[in-house]
Design an enzyme around this catalytic site. Sequence first.
Site, PDB file in Angstrom:
ATOM      1  N   GLU A  47      50.724  45.297  33.869  1.00 23.16           N
ATOM      2  CA  GLU A  47      51.254  44.151  34.117  1.00 23.16           C
ATOM      3  C   GLU A  47      52.349  43.600  33.459  1.00 23.16           C
ATOM      4  OE1 GLU A  47      46.492  44.588  34.842  1.00 23.16           O
ATOM      5  OE2 GLU A  47      48.437  45.200  33.417  1.00 23.16           O
ATOM      6  N   CYS A  73      42.925  43.031  32.402  1.00 22.93           N
ATOM      7  CA  CYS A  73      42.219  42.834  31.532  1.00 22.93           C
ATOM      8  C   CYS A  73      41.739  41.359  31.382  1.00 22.93           C
ATOM      9  CB  CYS A  73      42.572  43.623  30.409  1.00 22.93           C
ATOM     10  SG  CYS A  73      44.091  43.157  29.600  1.00 22.93           S
ATOM     11  N   CYS A  82      45.914  40.341  30.378  1.00 19.55           N
ATOM     12  CA  CYS A  82      46.905  40.474  31.357  1.00 19.55           C
ATOM     13  C   CYS A  82      46.638  39.578  32.496  1.00 19.55           C
ATOM     14  CB  CYS A  82      46.832  41.977  32.015  1.00 19.55           C
ATOM     15  SG  CYS A  82      47.380  43.131  30.687  1.00 19.55           S
ATOM     16  N   ALA A 162      38.017  88.268  29.666  1.00 20.57           N
ATOM     17  CA  ALA A 162      38.814  89.341  28.936  1.00 20.57           C
ATOM     18  C   ALA A 162      38.201  90.913  29.012  1.00 20.57           C
ATOM     19  CB  ALA A 162      38.439  89.040  27.522  1.00 20.57           C
ATOM     20  N   ARG A 207      52.485  72.865  25.229  1.00 18.44           N
ATOM     21  CA  ARG A 207      53.691  73.383  24.848  1.00 18.44           C
ATOM     22  C   ARG A 207      54.674  73.633  26.344  1.00 18.44           C
ATOM     23  NH1 ARG A 207      50.343  76.670  22.423  1.00 18.44           N
ATOM     24  NH2 ARG A 207      50.827  78.126  23.827  1.00 18.44           N
ATOM     25  N   GLU A 291      38.718  74.765  26.025  1.00 18.93           N
ATOM     26  CA  GLU A 291      39.137  76.257  26.098  1.00 18.93           C
ATOM     27  C   GLU A 291      38.615  77.121  24.809  1.00 18.93           C
ATOM     28  OE1 GLU A 291      43.355  76.998  26.917  1.00 18.93           O
ATOM     29  OE2 GLU A 291      43.387  74.955  27.948  1.00 18.93           O
ATOM     30  N   LEU A 296      30.442  79.874  23.130  1.00 25.59           N
ATOM     31  CA  LEU A 296      30.500  78.197  23.130  1.00 25.59           C
ATOM     32  C   LEU A 296      30.503  77.674  24.474  1.00 25.59           C
ATOM     33  CD1 LEU A 296      30.745  75.582  21.725  1.00 25.59           C
ATOM     34  CD2 LEU A 296      33.248  75.935  21.481  1.00 25.59           C
TER      35      LEU A 296
END
Length: 363
Positions: A47, A73, A82, A162, A207, A291, A296
Amino acid sequence: MARAQALSESAVGLTEPNPRVGCVITSEDGQLLGEGHTQPAGQAHAEVMALRDAAARGHEVRGATAYVTLEPCAHHGRTPPCCDALVAAGVARVVVAAGDPNPLVNGQGLARLRAAGVTVVNSPPEHAVAAEELNVGFFHRMRTGRAWVRLKVAASLDGRTALDNGVSQWITGPDARRDGHAWRRRAGALLTGVGTVLADDPRLDVRLVDTPRQPLRAVVDARLDTPPSARLFEADGPLVFYVAHPDPARQAAIADRGAEIVALPGAAGRVDLAAVLADLSSRPLNELHIEAGPRLNGSLIAADLVDECLVYLAPLLLGQGRGMAALPTLDALDGAWRYAFHDQARVGDDLRLLLRRRAATPT
């Protein structure tokens, strides 16, 4: 509102842990006066950016309409409220896509606008859905106290991540890999396990797409087996290791590379994954992107800590190899971990599936 939503999407990767918000201010006859989106935490919200833009264009906003993707807010955190900025500027009407689930706001922003004589209008429901989808982690953290957990997997049609010898680069194509980095950019933190570090030696950073910041990177490494020469240390951004067995010599070597080490021992000599999630959520952050390898992944799913699966399926079959998640053996189908298809799309030659744990699907 469509323009405001597009602006909010420009804030992805920028505002963590604040929500991604866009704002457009128009005159009574629909002329664009100013627009903007939320800046990095501690800087101006959408805002205020729109009000500044209107001033820079030489436009008066008194009597104007502001379209905002999230309720303005109402509290004074690192920036002033705001809703007060809109009132002070003389805005006559505010159209809001979604309410703010933050307990410090949660309707108070709209109430203060109405009390000041500003007309408040709720945008159609589809705009609320879009605003919450873009900020799924923020909404989840405000409601539950913990980050939204997204587990990303790239696999063959027969579910292999994999080959038996560990080779996994690359199962999916370049478009899917680039798309995966766009999802990394959304996250406040990226999490992997020591098995992936030792097998793939990843940098675990963003990346392949432009980003204004690098997420926090985290590694579950019970014995701190990560070598100080790992490529993780070459990337920019903070890095934290979660361990179960403190080892002064290994800790010193890792700390010398600038990483933080947090001991969170759990059962059977492993790291307490629920405690890891609690620690990361408290930093704070909205979306945790995982990832990792099958061990895990399986541990997180079995502990009911995964809200969403981001799966890229390549159009190939690998036969024997490593699976998506090492889960406990079931005796009956009703014990399966069930997900609902939320979205699907072709990404290059691959298929991207977004699945949500049924109990985690936002309402």
